[in-house]
Motif scaffolding. Structure first.
Motif, mmCIF file in Angstrom:
data_model
loop_
_atom_site.group_PDB
_atom_site.id
_atom_site.type_symbol
_atom_site.label_atom_id
_atom_site.label_comp_id
_atom_site.label_asym_id
_atom_site.label_seq_id
_atom_site.Cartn_x
_atom_site.Cartn_y
_atom_site.Cartn_z
ATOM 1 N N PHE A 182 0.803 -1.213 0.000
ATOM 2 C CA PHE A 182 0.000 0.000 0.000
ATOM 3 C C PHE A 182 0.846 1.278 0.000
ATOM 4 N N ILE A 233 1.056 4.210 -2.958
ATOM 5 C CA ILE A 233 0.707 5.617 -2.722
ATOM 6 C C ILE A 233 1.857 6.525 -3.173
ATOM 7 N N ILE A 285 -6.030 10.957 -4.760
ATOM 8 C CA ILE A 285 -5.844 9.551 -4.403
ATOM 9 C C ILE A 285 -7.061 9.123 -3.601
ATOM 10 N N ARG A 286 -7.673 8.012 -4.016
ATOM 11 C CA ARG A 286 -8.867 7.506 -3.332
ATOM 12 C C ARG A 286 -8.441 6.332 -2.468
ATOM 13 N N ALA A 287 -8.811 6.349 -1.202
ATOM 14 C CA ALA A 287 -8.361 5.284 -0.301
ATOM 15 C C ALA A 287 -9.484 4.918 0.664
ATOM 16 N N ASN A 290 -11.695 3.981 3.761
ATOM 17 C CA ASN A 290 -11.706 4.550 5.121
ATOM 18 C C ASN A 290 -12.715 3.847 6.032
ATOM 19 N N ARG A 327 -6.613 2.713 5.413
ATOM 20 C CA ARG A 327 -5.728 3.012 4.269
ATOM 21 C C ARG A 327 -5.775 4.517 3.978
ATOM 22 N N PHE A 328 -6.946 5.114 4.170
ATOM 23 C CA PHE A 328 -7.093 6.558 3.964
ATOM 24 C C PHE A 328 -6.168 7.326 4.919
ATOM 25 N N ALA A 379 -2.630 6.952 3.722
ATOM 26 C CA ALA A 379 -2.355 7.730 2.502
ATOM 27 C C ALA A 379 -2.197 9.217 2.829
ATOM 28 N N ILE A 405 -6.705 13.706 -0.918
ATOM 29 C CA ILE A 405 -6.889 12.296 -0.545
ATOM 30 C C ILE A 405 -8.373 12.140 -0.228
#
Ligand SMILES: NC(=O)c1ccc[n+]([C@@H]2O[C@H](COP(=O)([O-])OP(=O)(O)OC[C@H]3O[C@@H](n4cnc5c(N)ncnc54)[C@H](OP(=O)(O)O)[C@@H]3O)[C@@H](O)[C@H]2O)c1
Length: 291
Positions: free
Chosen positions: A169, A173, A184-186, A188, A226-227, A230, A243
């Motif tokens: 991951f 990123i 960037i889409r992450a 959550n 992950r959000f 990132a 983000i």
């Protein structure tokens, strides 16, 4: 015991991310280090795994090799079972026969299948997918077959590898940031713990000297998505990029993931070995040292 009374340490999965750090951590230790690769030791053939270890006669086994592709395990549960359960069972049988100390690295994926937010070593595992189930059965084999000579470390989402070799991951990123991404889409809505592979390797090297026993959780403090990771990576690198938090349904995967598999530890604070820090600090240390 190897030549001249030096401990023979056999590392399975030596070519993997964690295996690389562990071999580096042990490179200058006064041990006879045997790095095992897939060509000589194939988890899909558990009987050969047993025979290989019996022929090598190690004093210490660091069993890091596993089928780590969580979604492949879901699509092919037989492979997950053979590689992560049956092969580990055979590693444990060989360790018991030789009287070797066995270290097994497990995962936070053993938790979360029945809900809950945070899990310590006293909480009962409930894996949400076949990878977690196969790793849990591996744990149980280790405990049953090597009751007095085992140490099980459960790690969270592992970060490591560094530039050019981090395909997980954080590496993805950084690739997006360096590729000029503007958004960037992450995900959550899935919480877990982060573990630095470098820090874990230092802890493993320490635990061999101590001949630690039992099961311990080893992860940076604080639950993450992950959000969150990132956003922190962008902040550490000083990148002004949007983000966007998204739901996991936007990235459908074969294996179900738990809503939360955050690990805390009751036992790590009782040990004198190197400990993880707060997740933001550990992430920053990794990025500054490795990119
Ligand atoms: N990565 C994580 O987020 C994470 C989190 C918690 C726990 N863990 C556990 O930590 C340990 C190390 O993980 P890692 O991140 O270093 O994984 P990795 O980079 O995927 O490395 C896995 C290792 O296992 C070997 N392997 C895979 N299939 C094999 C087979 N059929 N026969 C023999 N060897 C095989 C690989 O060999 P090749 O190099 O030939 O592929 C590699 O050396 C694993 O036990 C894993 O379950 C990982």
């Amino acid at each position: 015991m190897g030549s001249a009374g030096v401990q023979k340490v056999l590392v399975t999965g030596a070519t993997g991310m964690l295996g690389g750090y562990v071999c580096t951590a042990l490179a200058d230790a006064p041990v006879d280090l045997h790095k095992v690769d897939r060509a000589r030791f194939d988890l899909t053939a558990p009987q050969q795994v047993y025979e290989y270890i019996m022929a090598e006669k190690p004093d210490v086994i660091l069993h890091l090799a596993a089928e780590t592709n969580v979604d492949l395990c879901e699509r092919d549960p037989q492979r997950a079972g053979v590689c992560n359960h049956l092969a580990t069972d055979m590693v444990a049988r060989a360790a018991a026969k030789l009287g070797a100390w066995l270290l097994y690295v497990s995962t936070s994926y053993v938790f979360g299948g029945q809900g809950g937010l945070e899990f310590n070593e006293l909480d009962s595992p409930a894996p949400p997918n076949y990878y977690g189930r196969s790793k849990l059965l591996g744990e149980q084999a280790v405990r049953l077959i090597c009751p007095t000579h085992h140490f099980i470390i459960r790690a969270g989402w592992m970060i490591g590898g560094g530039r050019g070799r981090d395909h997980k991951f954080v590496g993805k990123i950084i690739d997006q940031l360096e590729g000029g991404a503007t958004e960037i889409r992450a995900v959550n809505d899935k919480f877990g713990s982060m573990t630095s592979a470098f820090q874990l390797s230092q802890f493993i090297a320490w635990s061999i000297r101590q001949r630690c026993f039992g099961t311990v959780h080893y992860a940076s403090r604080g639950g993450v998505t992950r959000f969150m990771i990132a956003r922190q990576v962008a902040a550490i690198l000083g990148r002004d990029v949007r983000i966007t938090a998204v739901r996991s349904a936007e990235f459908p995967l074969a294996a179900p993931r738990a809503e939360a598999e955050v690990m805390t530890s009751l036992y790590l604070p009782l040990l004198d070995g190197p400990r993880p820090g707060q997740w933001e600090e550990d992430l920053e240390a990794y990025i500054r040292q490795s990119f």
